[in-house]
Design an enzyme around this catalytic site. Structure first.
Site, mmCIF file in Angstrom:
data_model
loop_
_atom_site.group_PDB
_atom_site.id
_atom_site.type_symbol
_atom_site.label_atom_id
_atom_site.label_comp_id
_atom_site.label_asym_id
_atom_site.label_seq_id
_atom_site.Cartn_x
_atom_site.Cartn_y
_atom_site.Cartn_z
ATOM 1 N N GLN A 51 32.027 40.280 43.108
ATOM 2 C CA GLN A 51 31.125 38.985 42.405
ATOM 3 C C GLN A 51 30.773 37.820 43.272
ATOM 4 O OE1 GLN A 51 35.557 39.194 40.474
ATOM 5 N NE2 GLN A 51 34.415 38.108 39.142
ATOM 6 N N GLU A 131 40.159 44.924 38.841
ATOM 7 C CA GLU A 131 39.584 44.523 40.293
ATOM 8 C C GLU A 131 38.795 45.598 40.529
ATOM 9 O OE1 GLU A 131 38.401 41.406 40.589
ATOM 10 O OE2 GLU A 131 39.902 40.558 39.371
HETATM 11 NI NI NI Z 1 36.849 40.262 36.876
#
Ligand code: NI
Length: 155
Positions: A51, A131
């Protein structure tokens, strides 16, 4: 420490599979520190390296006021089912219901390369699953029970 830019849905990078961490060195620690700061800055509950644009298998999270780092995490056991809403810093405002295990046990390494195992229930189990999905290029909207609403809304 530095705040890094969060990659948003639509960027194909988020669909890539992250590679195992091999070196537990200062570069990794810098990455983890930056991820932690970036997560807190954005009021997130968890963040995967992908991310912030780094294709390595590591995630940070803060659940129930407990900060956790997982390097090369693997879910080794899961049990039950729990349906609840989740969101994602890469997705934005949309929250949607996702069915996750009620309990998961994960094996991982800490930032120094020491292995550990942890079992999480409910919110922690959900966060771990969310995650870890990022590390395989999966976003929660892919599995959300409300995904039709998300994809029809034009985001
Ligand atoms: Ni996420």
């Amino acid at each position: 420490m530095a705040i890094r830019k969060v990659v948003k849905i639509g960027d194909e990078l988020l669909r890539k599979k992250s590679k195992p961490v091999k070196n537990f060195d200062e570069d990794l620690w810098q990455l983890l520190d930056d991820m932690r700061e970036t997560m807190y800055k954005n009021d997130g509950m968890g963040l995967a390296a992908i991310q912030v644009g780094v294709l390595r298998r590591c995630v940070v999270m803060d659940v129930n006021n407990m900060f956790l780092e997982f390097i090369n995490p693997v879910i080794i056991d899961s049990e039950g089912e729990d349906i609840s809403e989740e969101g994602c810093l890469s997705v934005g405002k949309f929250n949607g219901r996702v069915a996750r295990p009620m309990r998961v046990t994960v094996s991982a390494y800490d930032r120094y390369g020491y292995p550990f195992t942890i079992t999480g229930e409910k919110l922690l189990a959900r966060c771990i699953c969310h995650e870890l999905d990022h590390l395989d290029g999966i976003l929660f909207v892919d599995k959300s029970l409300d995904k039709d609403k998300y994809f029809k809304s034009g985001r």
